[in-house]
Design an enzyme around this catalytic site. Sequence first.
Site, PDB file in Angstrom:
ATOM      1  N   HIS A  88       1.741   2.235  -3.484  1.00  0.00           N
ATOM      2  CA  HIS A  88       0.666   2.873  -4.055  1.00  0.00           C
ATOM      3  C   HIS A  88       0.857   4.551  -3.615  1.00  0.00           C
ATOM      4  O   HIS A  88       0.879   5.542  -4.519  1.00  0.00           O
ATOM      5  CB  HIS A  88      -0.226   2.477  -3.756  1.00  0.00           C
ATOM      6  N   ASP A 119      -5.632  -3.744  -8.655  1.00  0.00           N
ATOM      7  CA  ASP A 119      -4.525  -2.988  -9.276  1.00  0.00           C
ATOM      8  C   ASP A 119      -4.496  -3.321 -10.784  1.00  0.00           C
ATOM      9  O   ASP A 119      -4.357  -2.604 -11.736  1.00  0.00           O
ATOM     10  CB  ASP A 119      -3.173  -3.612  -8.623  1.00  0.00           C
ATOM     11  N   GLU A 176       0.826  -1.315   0.030  1.00  0.00           N
ATOM     12  CA  GLU A 176      -0.087   0.167   0.020  1.00  0.00           C
ATOM     13  C   GLU A 176       0.968   1.381  -0.047  1.00  0.00           C
ATOM     14  O   GLU A 176       0.579   2.279  -0.550  1.00  0.00           O
ATOM     15  CB  GLU A 176      -0.885   0.009   1.204  1.00  0.00           C
TER      16      GLU A 176
END
Lengths: 368, 368
Positions: free
Chosen positions: A63, A164, A60
């Site tokens: 990202h 994703d 995470e």
Amino acid sequence: MKWSTRIGRLFGIDVYVHFTFLLLLAFLGFVTWQRTHDVYAALAGVAFILGLFGCVLLHEFGHALMARRYGIETRDITLLPIGGLARLERMPEHPLQELWVALAGPAVNVVIALVLYAGLAFTGGFLEATNLDVPFDLRAMLQRLMVVNVFLVLFNLLPAFPMDGGRVLRALLATKLGRRRATAIAANVGQAMAIVFGIVGFMSNPFLVFIAIFVYLGAQAEAGMVEMQSALEGLRVRDAMMTRFRTLGADDTLAKATDELLAGSQQDFPVIAEGAPVGILRRNDLVKALGQNRRDTPVSEVMCRECATAEAGSSLKRVVESMHERQCGTIPVVQAGQIVGLLTLENVSEMIMVNAALEQRGQALAHG
Amino acid sequence: MKWSTRIGRLFGIDVYVHFTFLLLLAFLGFVTWQRTHDVYAALAGVAFILGLFGCVLLHEFGHALMARRYGIETRDITLLPIGGLARLERMPEHPLQELWVALAGPAVNVVIALVLYAGLAFTGGFLEATNLDVPFDLRAMLQRLMVVNVFLVLFNLLPAFPMDGGRVLRALLATKLGRRRATAIAANVGQAMAIVFGIVGFMSNPFLVFIAIFVYLGAQAEAGMVEMQSALEGLRVRDAMMTRFRTLGADDTLAKATDELLAGSQQDFPVIAEGAPVGILRRNDLVKALGQNRRDTPVSEVMCRECATAEAGSSLKRVVESMHERQCGTIPVVQAGQIVGLLTLENVSEMIMVNAALEQRGQALAHG
């Protein structure tokens, strides 16, 4: 997110753990203990899950930090039993930016897997797959973690929008077809994948059923969001604002506001001083204050002052986006400092419905 | 119910099968076939499930026919993968009536089990439990059906409100504590049971997870409904009606109605001829008509004429119940034939919120 507790802050981003995740840990520990009657085996099982979710957390952050490169901040990261969730302020609209942000998560797991691979290879090689289930062996645990990271990469790259791989698909399609059409296709593919997940999950793994529900609803919500954005393209705030609404004065009491609330359909009331909006009295805040014995309090003490106003000539799309971001359902519209309208998300979606119906009619005429 | 198809009518009640139930049959048949590679075994498996759901259907008719004895009709019965659902027009409010209606369902399964028991006992006795999984033996199948009916009785009598046992619990509590308090307790017990179902289901059987969700939400909805009913006790329609609203004339065009819709918060508009309401123009109907190129159509052609009106002095509770039954969110309020207000379910729940807040304040004062 509701039912979450903050466990720390990294790179300036708060990290939360959802209550059900803790429940999952307790549950897995208990099941392992019941099977083996061995406290250490149970703890080792919990440690492995924690290691796994450490990798999910780093995914995470992949990202979040890539999004930061494009000037997009992340509100928070939450760990759920079905995975992690980084809540970006907004999704990058440029396809290539979305592509890189989407790929940065799985890339982190690729790096972790490679590091574990190298570390294990240089310190004595690998165990046979059948020897991996030994609970106390650190090497066995790291090797399992390596395998799981490879699995995370593959699973996340499935084209199940909004996962994703689905974002990668949308970004690639968007370079050719535009964002609206690309999202519609990616969302359809995502929902089809979700149905497959659901069926497979029902036969094997309940977690997959929850992931399926998350993907299905997520695809729907994002497709709706993009539809809305494109429906607002080119419109101004004044095109969607309400012009028939009631206002309150800053000195009016909550009792008067209650009468206004119950007399008509309006739920949030702009509060006005000398023709200019100074706040919004929201229904929830009003009801809460009534429960605290404040019928005679002036509305100015209860109203929300942080609510921005919008200029009548501003881009409707941008204003609606910022309303979504601030979770503000109603804002006053001004022109030369004076209130001229009230913009609510409800009325905006009403206008979109009406315009879509009229457009449909237009198409029917064009074909007829 | 959405996604359902009608399979017949019995005792004047329509019986529907939900699409997912057919999916379940196909899925079970397929799984059995895959395991045994035997088409007959697969068909026998499907036949057993059909027999089982036949018993579930009779169970639902037990409820429906007992309710009819008390003058309560059943709208329809639907078979879902997680069981059957008889939609009664309303629940009997008298505790003893609710008790008998709730018990009538499991009682049917008791009778079926006894009949099967007697039939098997008089025609050669029972098989060993280990011999029951023979797919082609009719006796084995009937014996399994007998066992399943006993299980249905026990499971349904768990006090997981709104399941049958929970309704029995509420009815018994209501004789002592009154309906409101009894429902609150039964709903809490039901939600606790639902959490247990959820955890057990997660470890063993996905169906139980769906039942858990159904019970949890059902308990919440019924408790909310009873709370609402008791909050409306003693009030008149005029206490909750809106007095600030817009109306349309029967000759106004849909274009004008659209302007009204977008200018303010109101969604449904009463249509008036000579001061008396002749219908309601609902937002959904308006938008649908706009999609059919009918901007210049008069509203009288699109408005809903079936919507009843309410007298300002009528019991609010009864009017709100009938609005829920007819799925009518908005109705005009009249006095001496002239429109004097507009009653919406939204505004009624707003008033309940406000009254609850004021009551809370009253209690705080009484304690302070």
